[in-house]
Design a protein around this motif. Sequence first.
Motif, PDB file in Angstrom:
ATOM      1  N   CYS A  42       0.821  -1.214   0.000  1.00  0.00           N
ATOM      2  CA  CYS A  42       0.000   0.000   0.000  1.00  0.00           C
ATOM      3  C   CYS A  42       0.854   1.264   0.000  1.00  0.00           C
ATOM      4  O   CYS A  42       0.562   2.214  -0.734  1.00  0.00           O
ATOM      5  CB  CYS A  42      -0.942   0.006   1.200  1.00  0.00           C
ATOM      6  SG  CYS A  42      -2.268  -1.181   1.083  1.00  0.00           S
ATOM      7  N   VAL A  43       1.910   1.270   0.792  1.00  0.00           N
ATOM      8  CA  VAL A  43       2.790   2.442   0.832  1.00  0.00           C
ATOM      9  C   VAL A  43       3.450   2.654  -0.524  1.00  0.00           C
ATOM     10  O   VAL A  43       3.486   3.776  -1.038  1.00  0.00           O
ATOM     11  CB  VAL A  43       3.840   2.281   1.953  1.00  0.00           C
ATOM     12  CG1 VAL A  43       4.960   3.285   1.818  1.00  0.00           C
ATOM     13  CG2 VAL A  43       3.180   2.424   3.310  1.00  0.00           C
ATOM     14  N   LEU A  44       3.960   1.575  -1.121  1.00  0.00           N
ATOM     15  CA  LEU A  44       4.583   1.707  -2.441  1.00  0.00           C
ATOM     16  C   LEU A  44       3.585   2.143  -3.494  1.00  0.00           C
ATOM     17  O   LEU A  44       3.911   2.925  -4.384  1.00  0.00           O
ATOM     18  CB  LEU A  44       5.239   0.389  -2.852  1.00  0.00           C
ATOM     19  CG  LEU A  44       6.498  -0.009  -2.104  1.00  0.00           C
ATOM     20  CD1 LEU A  44       6.960  -1.381  -2.557  1.00  0.00           C
ATOM     21  CD2 LEU A  44       7.592   1.022  -2.305  1.00  0.00           C
ATOM     22  N   ASP A  45       2.365   1.642  -3.392  1.00  0.00           N
ATOM     23  CA  ASP A  45       1.342   1.978  -4.375  1.00  0.00           C
ATOM     24  C   ASP A  45       0.931   3.443  -4.295  1.00  0.00           C
ATOM     25  O   ASP A  45       0.482   4.022  -5.285  1.00  0.00           O
ATOM     26  CB  ASP A  45       0.126   1.076  -4.200  1.00  0.00           C
ATOM     27  CG  ASP A  45      -0.735   1.023  -5.448  1.00  0.00           C
ATOM     28  OD1 ASP A  45      -0.239   1.362  -6.528  1.00  0.00           O
ATOM     29  OD2 ASP A  45      -1.913   0.625  -5.323  1.00  0.00           O
ATOM     30  N   TYR A  46       1.064   4.066  -3.136  1.00  0.00           N
ATOM     31  CA  TYR A  46       0.702   5.478  -3.004  1.00  0.00           C
ATOM     32  C   TYR A  46       1.901   6.409  -3.053  1.00  0.00           C
ATOM     33  O   TYR A  46       1.788   7.535  -3.524  1.00  0.00           O
ATOM     34  CB  TYR A  46      -0.068   5.709  -1.698  1.00  0.00           C
ATOM     35  CG  TYR A  46      -1.427   5.081  -1.721  1.00  0.00           C
ATOM     36  CD1 TYR A  46      -2.408   5.530  -2.585  1.00  0.00           C
ATOM     37  CD2 TYR A  46      -1.739   4.013  -0.892  1.00  0.00           C
ATOM     38  CE1 TYR A  46      -3.656   4.938  -2.626  1.00  0.00           C
ATOM     39  CE2 TYR A  46      -2.982   3.419  -0.919  1.00  0.00           C
ATOM     40  CZ  TYR A  46      -3.928   3.900  -1.793  1.00  0.00           C
ATOM     41  OH  TYR A  46      -5.150   3.313  -1.830  1.00  0.00           O
ATOM     42  N   ILE A  47       3.036   5.974  -2.578  1.00  0.00           N
ATOM     43  CA  ILE A  47       4.213   6.841  -2.517  1.00  0.00           C
ATOM     44  C   ILE A  47       4.854   7.039  -3.887  1.00  0.00           C
ATOM     45  O   ILE A  47       5.230   8.161  -4.236  1.00  0.00           O
ATOM     46  CB  ILE A  47       5.241   6.289  -1.506  1.00  0.00           C
ATOM     47  CG1 ILE A  47       4.668   6.322  -0.100  1.00  0.00           C
ATOM     48  CG2 ILE A  47       6.555   7.025  -1.576  1.00  0.00           C
ATOM     49  CD1 ILE A  47       4.387   7.709   0.415  1.00  0.00           C
ATOM     50  N   ILE A  48       5.001   5.978  -4.673  1.00  0.00           N
ATOM     51  CA  ILE A  48       5.674   6.089  -5.970  1.00  0.00           C
ATOM     52  C   ILE A  48       4.967   7.078  -6.894  1.00  0.00           C
ATOM     53  O   ILE A  48       5.621   7.971  -7.451  1.00  0.00           O
ATOM     54  CB  ILE A  48       5.847   4.703  -6.617  1.00  0.00           C
ATOM     55  CG1 ILE A  48       6.863   3.893  -5.817  1.00  0.00           C
ATOM     56  CG2 ILE A  48       6.292   4.824  -8.073  1.00  0.00           C
ATOM     57  CD1 ILE A  48       6.992   2.461  -6.266  1.00  0.00           C
ATOM     58  N   PRO A  49       3.647   6.999  -7.096  1.00  0.00           N
ATOM     59  CA  PRO A  49       3.013   8.004  -7.957  1.00  0.00           C
ATOM     60  C   PRO A  49       3.112   9.429  -7.398  1.00  0.00           C
ATOM     61  O   PRO A  49       3.302  10.383  -8.161  1.00  0.00           O
ATOM     62  CB  PRO A  49       1.553   7.560  -8.037  1.00  0.00           C
ATOM     63  CG  PRO A  49       1.580   6.129  -7.719  1.00  0.00           C
ATOM     64  CD  PRO A  49       2.703   5.943  -6.752  1.00  0.00           C
ATOM     65  N   LEU A  50       3.001   9.583  -6.095  1.00  0.00           N
ATOM     66  CA  LEU A  50       3.109  10.924  -5.530  1.00  0.00           C
ATOM     67  C   LEU A  50       4.523  11.474  -5.649  1.00  0.00           C
ATOM     68  O   LEU A  50       4.720  12.668  -5.875  1.00  0.00           O
ATOM     69  CB  LEU A  50       2.655  10.918  -4.069  1.00  0.00           C
ATOM     70  CG  LEU A  50       1.167  10.679  -3.862  1.00  0.00           C
ATOM     71  CD1 LEU A  50       0.846  10.625  -2.383  1.00  0.00           C
ATOM     72  CD2 LEU A  50       0.343  11.748  -4.542  1.00  0.00           C
ATOM     73  N   PHE A  51       5.525  10.615  -5.510  1.00  0.00           N
ATOM     74  CA  PHE A  51       6.909  11.030  -5.676  1.00  0.00           C
ATOM     75  C   PHE A  51       7.160  11.458  -7.116  1.00  0.00           C
ATOM     76  O   PHE A  51       7.833  12.468  -7.368  1.00  0.00           O
ATOM     77  CB  PHE A  51       7.833   9.883  -5.278  1.00  0.00           C
ATOM     78  CG  PHE A  51       9.287  10.219  -5.378  1.00  0.00           C
ATOM     79  CD1 PHE A  51       9.867  11.073  -4.460  1.00  0.00           C
ATOM     80  CD2 PHE A  51      10.065   9.689  -6.390  1.00  0.00           C
ATOM     81  CE1 PHE A  51      11.203  11.393  -4.533  1.00  0.00           C
ATOM     82  CE2 PHE A  51      11.405   9.999  -6.476  1.00  0.00           C
ATOM     83  CZ  PHE A  51      11.977  10.854  -5.548  1.00  0.00           C
ATOM     84  N   LEU A  52       6.608  10.720  -8.071  1.00  0.00           N
ATOM     85  CA  LEU A  52       6.769  11.098  -9.476  1.00  0.00           C
ATOM     86  C   LEU A  52       6.016  12.386  -9.798  1.00  0.00           C
ATOM     87  O   LEU A  52       6.411  13.146 -10.675  1.00  0.00           O
ATOM     88  CB  LEU A  52       6.304   9.966 -10.390  1.00  0.00           C
ATOM     89  CG  LEU A  52       7.175   8.720 -10.396  1.00  0.00           C
ATOM     90  CD1 LEU A  52       6.553   7.638 -11.248  1.00  0.00           C
ATOM     91  CD2 LEU A  52       8.567   9.053 -10.908  1.00  0.00           C
TER      92      LEU A  52
END
Length: 119
Positions: A42-52
């Motif tokens: 869940c963290v990866l699924d939300y953090i990666i798009p927000l970081f990009l």
Amino acid sequence: MLYLSKFINTAQITFYLFITKYFTFRGRSNRTEYISLVILICVLDYIIPLFLRLFYKNNSLIIASIITSVILCFPSLAVTVRRFHDFDKSGWWVLLIDVSLLLVIITETGQFGHSLIKT
């Protein structure tokens, strides 16, 4: 300080399990492994798009979200199947649940339009 070292150790074990059991559908998954992997996914699924989104100002958030969701779909299914095996249930129940949920989403008539399936 003890809690921080225990948290770091758990995070390292979780990441190791994420890498080594990416496509493993056999075996069992205990509660701690399941919960920690679901939180990581869940963290990866939300953090990666927000970081990009910080670096790209166009519609890259939608594309990045779709790509990360597809990539993280496999380990999510694998850990769920292993958790079902821990309950002495077949992993095929996960497929049945996912397909039925997908059918409900596709056939549901929404507030803003018609169903995706023409009747």
